[in-house]
Design a protein around this motif. Structure first.
Motif, PDB file in Angstrom:
ATOM      1  N   ALA A 207       0.252 -95.916  80.104  1.00  0.00           N
ATOM      2  CA  ALA A 207       1.725 -95.920  80.086  1.00  0.00           C
ATOM      3  C   ALA A 207       2.284 -97.063  80.924  1.00  0.00           C
ATOM      4  O   ALA A 207       3.313 -97.646  80.576  1.00  0.00           O
ATOM      5  CB  ALA A 207       2.250 -94.585  80.592  1.00  0.00           C
ATOM      6  N   LEU A 217       3.347 -89.842  72.821  1.00  0.00           N
ATOM      7  CA  LEU A 217       3.054 -88.744  73.754  1.00  0.00           C
ATOM      8  C   LEU A 217       2.868 -87.408  73.049  1.00  0.00           C
ATOM      9  O   LEU A 217       3.045 -86.350  73.656  1.00  0.00           O
ATOM     10  CB  LEU A 217       4.194 -88.633  74.778  1.00  0.00           C
ATOM     11  CG  LEU A 217       4.454 -89.869  75.638  1.00  0.00           C
ATOM     12  CD1 LEU A 217       5.624 -89.625  76.579  1.00  0.00           C
ATOM     13  CD2 LEU A 217       3.219 -90.258  76.416  1.00  0.00           C
ATOM     14  N   ALA A 227       7.469 -86.812  81.411  1.00  0.00           N
ATOM     15  CA  ALA A 227       8.584 -87.521  82.032  1.00  0.00           C
ATOM     16  C   ALA A 227       8.072 -88.657  82.923  1.00  0.00           C
ATOM     17  O   ALA A 227       8.637 -89.756  82.936  1.00  0.00           O
ATOM     18  CB  ALA A 227       9.426 -86.546  82.847  1.00  0.00           C
ATOM     19  N   GLU A 230       7.038 -91.519  80.704  1.00  0.00           N
ATOM     20  CA  GLU A 230       8.192 -92.229  80.167  1.00  0.00           C
ATOM     21  C   GLU A 230       8.753 -93.216  81.194  1.00  0.00           C
ATOM     22  O   GLU A 230       9.172 -94.324  80.843  1.00  0.00           O
ATOM     23  CB  GLU A 230       9.273 -91.233  79.738  1.00  0.00           C
ATOM     24  CG  GLU A 230       8.919 -90.471  78.461  1.00  0.00           C
ATOM     25  CD  GLU A 230      10.032 -89.545  78.025  1.00  0.00           C
ATOM     26  OE1 GLU A 230      10.690 -88.951  78.915  1.00  0.00           O
ATOM     27  OE2 GLU A 230      10.240 -89.406  76.821  1.00  0.00           O
ATOM     28  N   ALA A 233       6.439 -96.138  81.275  1.00  0.00           N
ATOM     29  CA  ALA A 233       6.593 -96.924  80.054  1.00  0.00           C
ATOM     30  C   ALA A 233       7.836 -97.804  80.097  1.00  0.00           C
ATOM     31  O   ALA A 233       7.867 -98.887  79.498  1.00  0.00           O
ATOM     32  CB  ALA A 233       6.659 -95.994  78.840  1.00  0.00           C
ATOM     33  N   ALA A 234       8.843 -97.359  80.829  1.00  0.00           N
ATOM     34  CA  ALA A 234      10.097 -98.117  80.903  1.00  0.00           C
ATOM     35  C   ALA A 234       9.941 -99.431  81.666  1.00  0.00           C
ATOM     36  O   ALA A 234      10.770-100.330  81.533  1.00  0.00           O
ATOM     37  CB  ALA A 234      11.182 -97.268  81.568  1.00  0.00           C
ATOM     38  N   VAL A 240       8.682 -95.449  73.087  1.00  0.00           N
ATOM     39  CA  VAL A 240       8.070 -94.158  73.366  1.00  0.00           C
ATOM     40  C   VAL A 240       8.383 -93.180  72.240  1.00  0.00           C
ATOM     41  O   VAL A 240       9.536 -93.020  71.842  1.00  0.00           O
ATOM     42  CB  VAL A 240       8.580 -93.573  74.710  1.00  0.00           C
ATOM     43  CG1 VAL A 240       7.974 -92.194  74.955  1.00  0.00           C
ATOM     44  CG2 VAL A 240       8.241 -94.513  75.860  1.00  0.00           C
ATOM     45  N   ARG A 242       8.076 -89.269  71.536  1.00  0.00           N
ATOM     46  CA  ARG A 242       7.821 -87.973  72.181  1.00  0.00           C
ATOM     47  C   ARG A 242       8.369 -86.871  71.285  1.00  0.00           C
ATOM     48  O   ARG A 242       9.466 -86.355  71.480  1.00  0.00           O
ATOM     49  CB  ARG A 242       8.474 -87.917  73.560  1.00  0.00           C
ATOM     50  CG  ARG A 242       8.143 -86.653  74.359  1.00  0.00           C
ATOM     51  CD  ARG A 242       8.843 -86.665  75.711  1.00  0.00           C
ATOM     52  NE  ARG A 242       8.662 -85.418  76.415  1.00  0.00           N
ATOM     53  CZ  ARG A 242       9.255 -85.115  77.576  1.00  0.00           C
ATOM     54  NH1 ARG A 242      10.060 -85.999  78.143  1.00  0.00           N
ATOM     55  NH2 ARG A 242       9.057 -83.954  78.157  1.00  0.00           N
TER      56      ARG A 242
END
Length: 274
Positions: A207, A217, A227, A230, A233-234, A240, A242
């Motif tokens: 990630a 995910l 969470a 995420e 990943a940002a 993403v 999910r």
């Protein structure tokens, strides 16, 4: 004569078209077999292999990718009884084969459905075409072991992406046996890479990896972990996916959502008459 000691089969990782042991040397036991326990270093190695395969796989013709996926389905059909012996229900194996064939058929059709010419004011052609995102990290669902795995891998690679898959730690044998199918088909090394072991150990590395373009995910059941992933990943604006549990009915018509989730649209302008 003394009683013979049985030798356990050792299931290894699948990285770059080869079957290496985990660099840590660790393993765990599933169904009386040894399964490699992937480390963060293995996850990074898998990303390197996936990135190296992007250019060739994305640059192949859609027809060629479809033919290769169909070959994988042929090999999967030939190993049907092996999956059944691992405890995968026969009806699930058949559904997984059919789904792989279904995705193979979309390879040269998706650009026609999601691309095309756009009307513009001026003496120009304006064309839009879908292109792969790049390297996609995928967390496979726990169940159904084979059908769920095929349903997350096939739509990502049929469009030209390469993947690093974190297999379910409770059902890794179907994943590594699928890797054996891929290795004996025409699929280029590095297009699919499979890690077995703890999701909590390898997936955060994927990630946060700056050379991973997107992450799926699907197999992350822990909302707190999802969470956290995420947020990681940002850091490089990963795409993403999910999906909600209600959207994970693997027996339903898969549609095109998973294929388009990891596509970018490239638009080209070209003057007319030139």
């Amino acid at each position: 004569m003394s009683e013979r000691v049985a030798v356990r089969k050792t299931y290894k990782l699948f990285i770059g078209g080869k079957f290496p042991r985990s660099e840590s040397g660790r393993s765990y036991i599933v169904q009386d077999s040894n399964v490699a326990l992937a480390s963060r270093k293995d996850a990074r190695d898998a990303v390197v292999a996936a990135r190296a395969a992007v250019k060739g796989w994305a640059g192949a013709t859609a027809y060629n990718r479809g033919q290769i996926l169909y070959r994988v389905a042929e090999m999967l059909e030939g190993r049907r009884e092996q999956f059944v012996a691992l405890g995968v229900p026969a009806v699930e194996v058949d559904a997984a084969i059919d789904r792989w064939v279904w995705y193979a058929g979309w390879s040269d059709k998706l650009p026609q459905v999601y691309g095309g010419a756009n009307p513009v004011a001026g003496p120009y052609f304006n064309l839009s075409a879908p292109e792969p995102t790049g390297v996609v990290a995928v967390v496979a669902p726990e169940a159904p072991a084979l059908l769920g795995l095929v349903s997350v891998i096939a739509p990502a690679i049929v469009t030209g992406n390469t993947v690093v898959v974190a297999a379910s730690p409770s059902a890794p044998l179907a994943a590594v046996t699928l890797a054996e199918v891929l290795a004996t088909s025409d699929l280029p090394g590095g297009v699919v890479n499979i890690l077995t072991g703890r999701i909590s150990e390898t997936v955060p590395t994927l990630a946060g990896h700056m050379d991973v373009n997107a992450i799926d995910l699907t197999g992350v059941a822990d909302a707190e972990l999802a969470a956290e992933l995420e947020v990681k990943a940002a850091e490089n604006l990963k795409r993403v996916l999910r999906p909600a549990p209600a959207d994970q009915d693997w027996s339903a018509d898969p549609g095109t959502t998973r294929m388009t989730a990891f596509l970018e649209t490239k638009t080209v302008w070209h003057p007319k008459g030139v």
